[in-house]
Design a protein around this motif. Structure first.
Motif, PDB file in Angstrom:
ATOM      1  N   LYS A  17       0.848  -1.192   0.000  1.00  0.00           N
ATOM      2  CA  LYS A  17       0.000   0.000   0.000  1.00  0.00           C
ATOM      3  C   LYS A  17       0.885   1.243   0.000  1.00  0.00           C
ATOM      4  N   LEU A  18       0.685   2.110  -0.987  1.00  0.00           N
ATOM      5  CA  LEU A  18       1.453   3.348  -1.104  1.00  0.00           C
ATOM      6  C   LEU A  18       0.560   4.532  -0.768  1.00  0.00           C
ATOM      7  N   TYR A  19       0.933   5.280   0.281  1.00  0.00           N
ATOM      8  CA  TYR A  19       0.241   6.519   0.626  1.00  0.00           C
ATOM      9  C   TYR A  19       0.955   7.663  -0.061  1.00  0.00           C
TER      10      TYR A  19
ATOM     11  N   ASN B  70       2.856  13.614   4.162  1.00  0.00           N
ATOM     12  CA  ASN B  70       3.767  13.002   5.129  1.00  0.00           C
ATOM     13  C   ASN B  70       3.984  11.511   4.880  1.00  0.00           C
ATOM     14  N   GLY B  71       3.387  10.974   3.797  1.00  0.00           N
ATOM     15  CA  GLY B  71       3.555   9.562   3.463  1.00  0.00           C
ATOM     16  C   GLY B  71       2.787   8.605   4.363  1.00  0.00           C
ATOM     17  N   LEU B  72       1.882   9.129   5.172  1.00  0.00           N
ATOM     18  CA  LEU B  72       1.109   8.317   6.108  1.00  0.00           C
ATOM     19  C   LEU B  72      -0.388   8.461   5.859  1.00  0.00           C
ATOM     20  N   ALA B  73      -1.178   7.571   6.449  1.00  0.00           N
ATOM     21  CA  ALA B  73      -2.627   7.577   6.272  1.00  0.00           C
ATOM     22  C   ALA B  73      -3.278   8.865   6.767  1.00  0.00           C
TER      23      ALA B  73
ATOM     24  N   LYS C  39      -5.932   8.982  -1.415  1.00  0.00           N
ATOM     25  CA  LYS C  39      -4.777   9.007  -0.521  1.00  0.00           C
ATOM     26  C   LYS C  39      -3.802   7.863  -0.758  1.00  0.00           C
ATOM     27  N   TYR C  40      -4.291   6.748  -1.315  1.00  0.00           N
ATOM     28  CA  TYR C  40      -3.393   5.615  -1.501  1.00  0.00           C
ATOM     29  C   TYR C  40      -3.887   4.703  -2.609  1.00  0.00           C
ATOM     30  N   VAL C  41      -2.973   3.850  -3.062  1.00  0.00           N
ATOM     31  CA  VAL C  41      -3.288   2.728  -3.948  1.00  0.00           C
ATOM     32  C   VAL C  41      -2.674   1.495  -3.300  1.00  0.00           C
ATOM     33  N   SER C  42      -3.227   0.335  -3.642  1.00  0.00           N
ATOM     34  CA  SER C  42      -2.663  -0.899  -3.107  1.00  0.00           C
ATOM     35  C   SER C  42      -2.660  -1.974  -4.187  1.00  0.00           C
TER      36      SER C  42
END
Length: 132
Positions: free
Chosen positions: A43-45, A49-52, A91-94
């Motif tokens: 999972k890439l945020y 800040n690179g976080l959830a 916010k992200y892809v997985s």
């Protein structure tokens, strides 16, 4: 056309076109890497800040791809990656990372199953939009 590079984790390339009828709509290409967990999910945020809990670098995800690199000479030992999710809040892809295992009959793998693989680095490329 204007191209702007800026440094954040993950890396992003921002493109916007001069004379666009919607000048606030900007396309952004985001590249990043994530490592698969015990369930085979990487999972890439892509947040500030690179976080959830960070602020997304995008408002919409238009397209996303994933890939994995392997040097294994055994085809069944090579990890396989497939897109899993484009998050609705952008916010992200997985992606799912799996490999094949099964019973060997006359030197051929049969009755194979896909199993999650952990610790595999997955490359992601995301094209999205935001209002600048």
């Amino acid at each position: 056309m204007s191209i702007e590079l800026f440094s954040q984790a993950p890396t992003a390339l921002q493109v916007y076109k001069a004379g666009d009828p919607n000048p606030k709509k900007i396309k952004r290409i985001v590249y990043g890497q994530a490592t698969s967990d015990a369930n085979g999910i990487a999972k890439l945020y892509f947040t500030d800040n690179g976080l959830a809990n960070g602020n997304s670098l995008l408002q919409t995800i238009d397209h996303a791809t994933s890939s994995v690199y392997s040097t294994s000479s055994t085809i069944n030992a090579r990890p396989r990656v497939q897109m899993r999710e484009k998050n609705v809040t952008a916010k992200y892809v997985s992606a799912n990372v799996t490999n094949i295992s099964g019973v060997t009959l006359l030197g051929i793998k049969v009755l194979g199953s896909e199993n999650p693989v952990s610790g595999i680095v997955v490359d992601f490329m995301i094209l999205g939009s935001f209002n600048g």
